[in-house]
Design a protein around this motif. Structure first.
Motif, PDB file in Angstrom:
ATOM      1  N   ARG A   8       0.840  -1.208   0.000  1.00  0.00           N
ATOM      2  CA  ARG A   8       0.000   0.000   0.000  1.00  0.00           C
ATOM      3  C   ARG A   8       0.876   1.260   0.000  1.00  0.00           C
ATOM      4  NH1 ARG A   8      -5.333   0.671   0.746  1.00  0.00           N
ATOM      5  NH2 ARG A   8      -6.658  -1.083   1.345  1.00  0.00           N
ATOM      6  N   LEU A   9       1.941   1.232   0.792  1.00  0.00           N
ATOM      7  CA  LEU A   9       2.844   2.382   0.833  1.00  0.00           C
ATOM      8  C   LEU A   9       3.526   2.602  -0.513  1.00  0.00           C
ATOM      9  CD1 LEU A   9       4.496   1.890   4.354  1.00  0.00           C
ATOM     10  CD2 LEU A   9       2.744   3.561   3.706  1.00  0.00           C
ATOM     11  N   TRP A  10       3.732   1.522  -1.259  1.00  0.00           N
ATOM     12  CA  TRP A  10       4.309   1.635  -2.594  1.00  0.00           C
ATOM     13  C   TRP A  10       3.251   1.987  -3.647  1.00  0.00           C
ATOM     14  CZ3 TRP A  10       7.609  -3.394  -1.806  1.00  0.00           C
ATOM     15  CH2 TRP A  10       8.835  -3.049  -1.227  1.00  0.00           C
ATOM     16  N   GLU A  11       2.054   2.340  -3.211  1.00  0.00           N
ATOM     17  CA  GLU A  11       0.969   2.804  -4.089  1.00  0.00           C
ATOM     18  C   GLU A  11       0.351   1.700  -4.930  1.00  0.00           C
ATOM     19  OE1 GLU A  11      -0.108   6.020  -4.102  1.00  0.00           O
ATOM     20  OE2 GLU A  11       1.551   7.270  -3.449  1.00  0.00           O
ATOM     21  N   MET A  12       0.512   0.454  -4.509  1.00  0.00           N
ATOM     22  CA  MET A  12      -0.124  -0.646  -5.217  1.00  0.00           C
ATOM     23  C   MET A  12      -1.629  -0.690  -4.919  1.00  0.00           C
ATOM     24  SD  MET A  12       1.949  -2.450  -7.107  1.00  0.00           S
ATOM     25  CE  MET A  12       2.980  -1.070  -7.569  1.00  0.00           C
ATOM     26  N   GLY A  13      -2.388  -1.209  -5.888  1.00  0.00           N
ATOM     27  CA  GLY A  13      -3.824  -1.361  -5.703  1.00  0.00           C
ATOM     28  C   GLY A  13      -4.231  -2.744  -5.243  1.00  0.00           C
ATOM     29  N   ALA A  22       6.405  -5.152  -7.291  1.00  0.00           N
ATOM     30  CA  ALA A  22       6.637  -3.858  -6.647  1.00  0.00           C
ATOM     31  C   ALA A  22       7.943  -3.831  -5.873  1.00  0.00           C
ATOM     32  CB  ALA A  22       5.473  -3.534  -5.705  1.00  0.00           C
ATOM     33  N   ARG A  42       5.261   5.442 -12.693  1.00  0.00           N
ATOM     34  CA  ARG A  42       5.167   4.868 -11.357  1.00  0.00           C
ATOM     35  C   ARG A  42       3.707   4.849 -10.886  1.00  0.00           C
ATOM     36  NH1 ARG A  42       9.640   2.353 -12.106  1.00  0.00           N
ATOM     37  NH2 ARG A  42      11.464   3.694 -12.315  1.00  0.00           N
ATOM     38  N   PRO A  43       3.344   3.826 -10.124  1.00  0.00           N
ATOM     39  CA  PRO A  43       1.965   3.753  -9.630  1.00  0.00           C
ATOM     40  C   PRO A  43       1.630   4.917  -8.701  1.00  0.00           C
ATOM     41  CG  PRO A  43       3.101   1.638  -9.392  1.00  0.00           C
ATOM     42  CD  PRO A  43       4.143   2.651  -9.746  1.00  0.00           C
ATOM     43  N   LYS A  44       0.365   5.291  -8.708  1.00  0.00           N
ATOM     44  CA  LYS A  44      -0.126   6.316  -7.794  1.00  0.00           C
ATOM     45  C   LYS A  44      -1.565   5.977  -7.423  1.00  0.00           C
ATOM     46  CE  LYS A  44      -0.746  11.314  -7.200  1.00  0.00           C
ATOM     47  NZ  LYS A  44      -0.114  11.299  -5.870  1.00  0.00           N
ATOM     48  N   ASP A  45      -1.806   5.850  -6.128  1.00  0.00           N
ATOM     49  CA  ASP A  45      -3.142   5.531  -5.623  1.00  0.00           C
ATOM     50  C   ASP A  45      -3.702   4.263  -6.270  1.00  0.00           C
ATOM     51  OD1 ASP A  45      -3.133   7.828  -4.009  1.00  0.00           O
ATOM     52  OD2 ASP A  45      -3.940   9.062  -5.640  1.00  0.00           O
ATOM     53  N   GLY A  46      -2.835   3.262  -6.459  1.00  0.00           N
ATOM     54  CA  GLY A  46      -3.291   1.989  -6.992  1.00  0.00           C
ATOM     55  C   GLY A  46      -3.525   1.964  -8.485  1.00  0.00           C
TER      56      GLY A  46
END
Length: 373
Positions: free
Chosen positions: A158-163, A323, A340-344
């Motif tokens: 989650r901290l790495w912006e994964m959904g 990730a 890069r991912p952002k907010d999933g």
């Protein structure tokens, strides 16, 4: 836009630790880089696959067997190029390996098409959306890894912006893996997608038992639940026995194999891998077949390619990645300007072609084989 020269490079990056699924373990990250040089100075640059052992042989297949068949062809004639390259699969040989080599060349052709048109491959393939959810492959088995460790891993994602996360199962008894999945769901919290992937690790009976143990949880899909030797029939049984959607297709190496799964009623989702199975041209055939019977599309790994394909069609679900940079050092080493991912979510770049720019020094450092035709 005549093809003048084909270049292939196999790279291998050692991983800092072992990453284990139910029936395999990873200690390196590998890929094949393909460049096609066309008249007028246009050059494609892509990388495909996570083949662990055969990178040098794929380089040889591309430069010694496929390149002589396509040099001089117009790169816009991608179906003819694909058909000519496919001739290398006809003799009695390792056809999956040949399809991986074709995938490298075909992906490079599509990169050329995008660069010539000034459009991204996402736009060329349909441009249905410009961003899509991104999940990480994770939940690997490791000695001493606890349920609390698994829950904390989901928090880190989650901290790495994964959904979401695709959690490895199939390596333990169904009851023990069900405990691991519950820990992952608890650690993830609401709104975070959890899927499970057995990598063909269970019998049909054990897969059904596992599915029933986790059925009350919000599981996005159950991937490759059954042993390889009768998986279409087995997955159809699992699908009838549970409400959890069944996902498979990454082990197929032709669109005909995907049709077999559809005909058997074995899948709700297909994650056919363009890097393993003939490239974008063959993937389009599989995606069209799935669209006709309301089966959704995912993709096995390789977000730098998969994001363009899945965002292009209405029945694409999400793209998956590694990730953890310890599991996939390719993004930081080879793609310094990758999205890069952002907010999933992952925004698909609209640079021409696949928009890939490789770090030349990193390529040189990790090259284990290269050739040009």
């Amino acid at each position: 836009m005549r093809i003048e020269r084909v270049e292939a490079i196999a790279i291998e990056i050692p991983l800092p630790r072992r990453f284990a699924g139910s029936v395999y373990a990873m200690t390196t990250r590998c890929a094949v880089i393909t460049r096609i040089h066309a008249a007028g100075g246009l050059v494609s640059e892509v990388y495909n696959g996570d083949n662990r052992e055969h990178g040098p042989e794929i380089v040889r297949l591309i430069t010694e067997e496929i390149a002589p068949l396509i040099i001089g062809e117009d790169a816009t004639a991608y179906e003819r190029i694909w058909a000519r390259a496919h001739a290398v699969t006809i003799p009695n040989r390792d056809r999956k390996l040949a399809m991986e080599a074709i995938a490298c060349v075909d992906t490079a052709v599509w990169d050329l098409l995008g660069k010539r048109a000034g459009l991204s491959v996402r736009q060329l393939l349909g441009g249905y959306r410009s961003a899509l959810p991104i999940i990480s492959i994770g939940g690997y088995y490791a000695e001493g890894k606890t349920l609390l460790d698994l829950a904390k891993e989901m928090e880190q994602l989650r901290l790495w912006e994964m959904g979401g996360c695709k959690v490895k199962v199939g390596g333990l008894a169904p009851e023990r893996d069900a405990e691991r999945v519950r820990a992952a769901v608890d650690g993830a919290g609401p709104g975070f997608m959890i899927a499970v992937d057995a990598n063909r690790g269970w019998s049909t009976a054990d897969a059904i038992r596992f599915a029933r143990l986790i059925e009350e949880l919000p599981i996005a899909w159950f991937e490759e639940p059954c042993h390889w030797y009768d998986e279409a029939r087995g997955m159809a049984e699992v699908r009838r026995a549970t409400r959890i959607p069944v996902n498979a297709g990454q082990s197929e190496y032709s669109a005909h194999g995907v049709r077999r799964l559809l005909d058997a009623g074995a899948v709700d989702i297909v994650n056919f891998d363009a890097s393993e199975a003939g490239g974008i041209t063959e993937w389009r055939r599989a995606a069209a077949a799935c669209g006709l019977v309301d089966v959704r599309m995912a993709h096995h790994e390789e977000p730098q390619i998969a994001a363009h394909m899945l965002a292009a069609i209405p029945h694409g679900i999400c793209v998956e990645c590694f990730a953890d940079p310890a599991r996939d050092p390719l993004w930081p080493h080879l793609l310094p300007d990758a999205p890069r991912p952002k907010d999933g979510m992952l925004a698909v770049p609209d640079r021409p072609g696949f928009g890939i720019t490789l770090d030349a020094a990193a390529v040189a450092k990790f090259t284990i084989a290269s050739a040009t035709a």
